[in-house]
Design a protein around this motif. Structure first.
Motif, PDB file in Angstrom:
ATOM      1  N   ARG A  92      -3.871 -13.648  -6.882  1.00  0.00           N
ATOM      2  CA  ARG A  92      -4.007 -12.659  -8.068  1.00  0.00           C
ATOM      3  C   ARG A  92      -4.453 -11.379  -7.650  1.00  0.00           C
ATOM      4  NH1 ARG A  92      -3.924 -13.816 -13.747  1.00  0.00           N
ATOM      5  NH2 ARG A  92      -4.575 -11.760 -14.811  1.00  0.00           N
ATOM      6  N   GLY A  93      -5.389 -11.353  -6.701  1.00  0.00           N
ATOM      7  CA  GLY A  93      -6.103 -10.194  -6.371  1.00  0.00           C
ATOM      8  C   GLY A  93      -5.067  -9.125  -5.826  1.00  0.00           C
ATOM      9  N   LEU A  94      -4.176  -9.503  -4.855  1.00  0.00           N
ATOM     10  CA  LEU A  94      -3.164  -8.817  -4.188  1.00  0.00           C
ATOM     11  C   LEU A  94      -2.071  -8.463  -5.392  1.00  0.00           C
ATOM     12  CD1 LEU A  94      -1.723  -7.657  -1.626  1.00  0.00           C
ATOM     13  CD2 LEU A  94      -0.720  -9.769  -1.377  1.00  0.00           C
ATOM     14  N   PHE A  95      -1.865  -9.255  -6.238  1.00  0.00           N
ATOM     15  CA  PHE A  95      -0.789  -8.778  -7.307  1.00  0.00           C
ATOM     16  C   PHE A  95      -1.388  -7.751  -7.942  1.00  0.00           C
ATOM     17  CE2 PHE A  95       1.436  -9.727 -11.143  1.00  0.00           C
ATOM     18  CZ  PHE A  95       2.763  -9.718 -10.884  1.00  0.00           C
ATOM     19  N   GLU A  96      -2.591  -8.093  -8.668  1.00  0.00           N
ATOM     20  CA  GLU A  96      -3.333  -6.839  -9.412  1.00  0.00           C
ATOM     21  C   GLU A  96      -3.402  -5.499  -8.668  1.00  0.00           C
ATOM     22  OE1 GLU A  96      -7.136  -8.298 -10.403  1.00  0.00           O
ATOM     23  OE2 GLU A  96      -6.120  -9.642 -11.979  1.00  0.00           O
TER      24      GLU A  96
ATOM     25  N   SER B  51      -1.269  -4.585  -6.138  1.00  0.00           N
ATOM     26  CA  SER B  51       0.322  -4.202  -6.079  1.00  0.00           C
ATOM     27  C   SER B  51       0.664  -3.481  -7.516  1.00  0.00           C
ATOM     28  CB  SER B  51       0.922  -5.293  -5.626  1.00  0.00           C
ATOM     29  OG  SER B  51       0.531  -5.730  -4.350  1.00  0.00           O
ATOM     30  N   LEU B  52       0.287  -4.035  -8.626  1.00  0.00           N
ATOM     31  CA  LEU B  52       0.658  -3.339  -9.529  1.00  0.00           C
ATOM     32  C   LEU B  52       0.104  -2.031  -9.590  1.00  0.00           C
ATOM     33  CD1 LEU B  52       0.336  -6.351 -12.270  1.00  0.00           C
ATOM     34  CD2 LEU B  52       2.473  -5.522 -11.190  1.00  0.00           C
ATOM     35  N   VAL B  53      -1.307  -1.728  -9.564  1.00  0.00           N
ATOM     36  CA  VAL B  53      -1.799  -0.574  -9.673  1.00  0.00           C
ATOM     37  C   VAL B  53      -1.117   0.549  -8.602  1.00  0.00           C
ATOM     38  CG1 VAL B  53      -3.663   0.847  -9.269  1.00  0.00           C
ATOM     39  CG2 VAL B  53      -3.956  -1.308 -10.442  1.00  0.00           C
TER      40      VAL B  53
ATOM     41  N   SER C 289       0.655  -1.207  -0.310  1.00  0.00           N
ATOM     42  CA  SER C 289      -0.132  -0.018  -0.117  1.00  0.00           C
ATOM     43  C   SER C 289       0.780   1.372   0.015  1.00  0.00           C
ATOM     44  CB  SER C 289      -0.868  -0.062   1.138  1.00  0.00           C
ATOM     45  OG  SER C 289      -0.194  -0.016   2.583  1.00  0.00           O
ATOM     46  N   LYS C 290       0.228   2.323  -0.323  1.00  0.00           N
ATOM     47  CA  LYS C 290       0.899   3.644  -0.412  1.00  0.00           C
ATOM     48  C   LYS C 290       1.725   3.925   0.907  1.00  0.00           C
ATOM     49  CE  LYS C 290       0.527   8.650  -1.015  1.00  0.00           C
ATOM     50  NZ  LYS C 290      -0.576   9.783  -1.377  1.00  0.00           N
TER      51      LYS C 290
END
Length: 214
Positions: free
Chosen positions: A156-160, A162-164, A132-133
């Protein structure tokens, strides 16, 4: 995951202060002195049971590795692995990841590893996610300007997310893999979780990012 209590953990930690460093803030800005060399410092946040950090230390003997883990019952297992390995380029810290800027000075760390971090899936827990920021602000402060952050997960949800998060923070993504083991990276060192999940056919996601982006 709740860990089983280890009644012997306190005694072990007291007997092995050369491995699990007490009062780590006292070494802020002086970690290379503790290792008695000027090799770069690599930090794994959430080191778990220690398989990754021991494997990396064996593979890269000219790098100093520091593993941060809060759970006492887990860090003693990691310390036992470090002890058995005989690797002298590893130290461990029992500390909350929120306090990394109290442990390291700006630019003191060359690389950060985040491996299979807790996804904290509920929206109200977003600030607890290690990508997170608020955590990126901490990492940017302690990482060397040329340093990298490497992140691996099976979620997958955490990865997506994190990429954002990396992109919105202005970080530059230098690698993104949606199925790490298909690329057969010979330098990849697996964690305990990684071995477990990949054996079940679960794809492992990895990315490397840095703060040199615009």
């Amino acid at each position: 995951m709740r860990q089983r209590n280890k009644p012997w953990a306190d005694d072990f930690l007291q007997e092995n202060t050369h491995l699990v460093i007490p009062n780590p803030s006292k070494n802020k800005g002086k970690w290379q002195e503790l290792f008695d060399n000027d090799n770069p410092i690599h930090v794994e946040i959430g080191t778990g049971k220690g398989q990754f950090i021991v494997g990396m230390a064996k593979q890269y003997p000219d790098i100093n590795f520091i593993g941060i883990e809060l759970a006492k019952s887990v860090i003693v297992t990691a310390a036992q692995k470090v002890q058995a390995s005989g690797q002298e380029n590893i130290r461990l810290i029992q500390e909350n990841a929120e306090n990394v800027n109290e442990i390291f000075t700006p630019n003191e760390v060359a690389t950060i590893y985040l491996n299979f971090s807790d996804p904290w899936p509920k929206n109200r827990h977003e600030k607890r996610r290690l990508t997170s920021k608020s955590f990126l602000e901490r990492y940017e402060n302690l990482l060397h300007p040329e340093g990298d952050l490497t992140f691996k997960t099976d979620n997958r949800g955490l990865f997506e997310y994190s990429l954002v998060s990396f992109s919105e923070y202005g970080m530059l993504l230098s690698e993104v893999s949606l199925d790490l083991h298909k690329i057969n990276d010979p330098e990849n060192v697996m964690t305990e979780y990684e071995e477990k999940f990949s054996a079940k056919g679960q794809p492992i996601y990895r990315c490397t990012a840095n703060f040199r982006g615009e």
